[in-house]
Design an enzyme around this catalytic site. Structure first.
Site, short mmCIF file in Angstrom:
data_model
loop_
_atom_site.label_atom_id
_atom_site.label_comp_id
_atom_site.label_asym_id
_atom_site.label_seq_id
_atom_site.Cartn_x
_atom_site.Cartn_y
_atom_site.Cartn_z
CG ASP A 10 0.02 -0.13 2.58
OD1 ASP A 10 0.90 -0.34 2.64
OD2 ASP A 10 -0.80 0.20 3.58
CG ASP A 15 4.17 0.10 1.83
OD1 ASP A 15 3.53 -0.86 2.01
OD2 ASP A 15 3.91 1.12 2.63
C1 BDR Z 1 2.57 -0.55 9.06
O1 BDR Z 1 1.54 0.61 8.80
C2 BDR Z 1 1.91 1.34 7.99
O2 BDR Z 1 1.83 2.56 8.06
C3 BDR Z 1 3.24 0.94 7.34
O3 BDR Z 1 3.42 1.15 6.08
C4 BDR Z 1 3.46 -0.41 7.98
O4 BDR Z 1 3.09 -1.22 6.91
C5 BDR Z 1 3.10 -0.29 10.31
O5 BDR Z 1 2.06 -0.66 11.21
#
Ligand code: BDR
Length: 318
Positions: A10, A15
């Site tokens: 996402d 990421d």
């Molecule tokens: C996860 O939540 C997202 O904000 C980050 O990309 C990670 O996948 C951490 O809790």
């Protein structure tokens, strides 16, 4: 033979970091990147993924559009943290457009790619688990054809970063997380929130990392500005389990999928997800007492080789 990966993202800032680590690994072949709602809207997640691939000169890797919303839960984004567009609200006027996405949808593509490479594909999920839950509903034999599954999500000590007890990816689609932990009986490795906090790197490393004079480092510097401000806020400091540090959470799951020797300590436990609690909905439950009668145990990461991890991050921006 190269390690075949499908990455489900996402695309927010971490990421992007995870994808860049995978792109830099000579031992890896990325069969496709599937996008999901989560840190930002699905459209932004898709655009951001294409932006990362463009910076790395790898627009040849197919990118697929997945689920735009959770199975049942209300939509939840992490715009405060990653920026409204998921990449720090630092737009690139020459960013590639959505016309570069594959026509085929993410879930169908995942199933097809795995059917073409049975037993050989490692799936890495750094987003809410909606696409993976839909895949197993469409093809119940999908998980058994995977080599392994790596997830960033959940928690081990009910330390939340989104709700009191819930980590973002699991809280953003608790039903999907439940289905995946229940139905994916392939070797499953989980990088939880507390684990990522405890293995975070010193901020001085982050400065050195971003100071590399390359296009990739300049890109990372720009998109990280917003999150670097956010991590200094009181709200974020409260989320931390182990004091301040540079925590590229998604990258732990990806790096472990690339090189399993990165994980130096882990434990095998059956896991599920709380779906009903007033405060605990979306919290990962660890069944140390074997009360759930689950044969399948997940491997919960505890410690990584930080030196190796730093090197993988450094290589990603070269
Ligand atoms: C996860 O939540 C997202 O904000 C980050 O990309 C990670 O996948 C951490 O809790």
């Amino acid at each position: 033979m190269k390690k075949k990966l499908i990455i489900d993202v996402d695309t927010g800032v971490d990421d992007a970091q995870a994808i860049m680590v995978a792109l830099a690994a000579p031992s890896v072949e990325i069969l496709g990147i599937t996008c999901c709602h989560g840190n930002t809207t699905l459209d932004h997640a898709c655009k951001n993924t294409l932006r990362v691939l463009k910076v790395c000169n790898r627009l040849d890797i197919p990118v697929y559009r997945g689920c735009a919303e959770p199975l049942l839960a209300r939509k939840l984004h992490a715009g405060d943290f990653h920026g409204k567009d998921g990449l720090g609200d630092a737009p690139d006027p020459d960013a590639p457009g959505l016309e570069l996405l594959q026509k085929e949808k993410a879930v169908q593509a995942m199933i097809k790619l795995v059917n073409e490479n049975p037993g050989e594909v490692t799936l890495v999920a750094t987003a809410p688990l909606t696409n993976l839950a839909v895949a197993v509903k469409l093809d119940p034999s999908f998980p058994e054809k995977l080599k392994a599954l790596y997830i960033m999500g959940g928690n081990t000590e009910s330390r939340g970063n989104t709700t009191v007890c819930g980590e973002f990816n699991f809280v953003a689609d608790p039903e999907a997380a439940y289905v995946v932990l229940d139905r994916y009986t392939c070797p499953t490795h989980i990088a939880t929130w507390e684990f990522s906090c405890r293995n975070s790197l010193p901020w001085s490393f982050c400065d050195t990392w971003l100071a590399q004079d390359t296009d990739k480092a300049h890109f990372m510097e720009r998109i990280s500005c917003h999150t670097r401000k956010m991590v200094q806020t009181e709200r974020y400091q409260k989320e931390l389990v182990a004091g301040p540090g540079f925590n590229s959470c998604d990258t732990y799951a990806l790096a472990a999928a690339i090189d399993s020797s990165l994980v130096t300590e882990s434990e095998e436990v059956a896991v599920t997800v709380e779906l009903e609690g007033t405060y605990t909905r979306g919290m990962m439950v660890l069944d140390y007492l074997d009360q759930l009668d689950k044969k399948h145990k997940a491997s919960i990461m505890k410690k990584v080789d930080c030196e190796k991890f730093r090197q993988m991050l450094m290589d990603a921006l070269k």
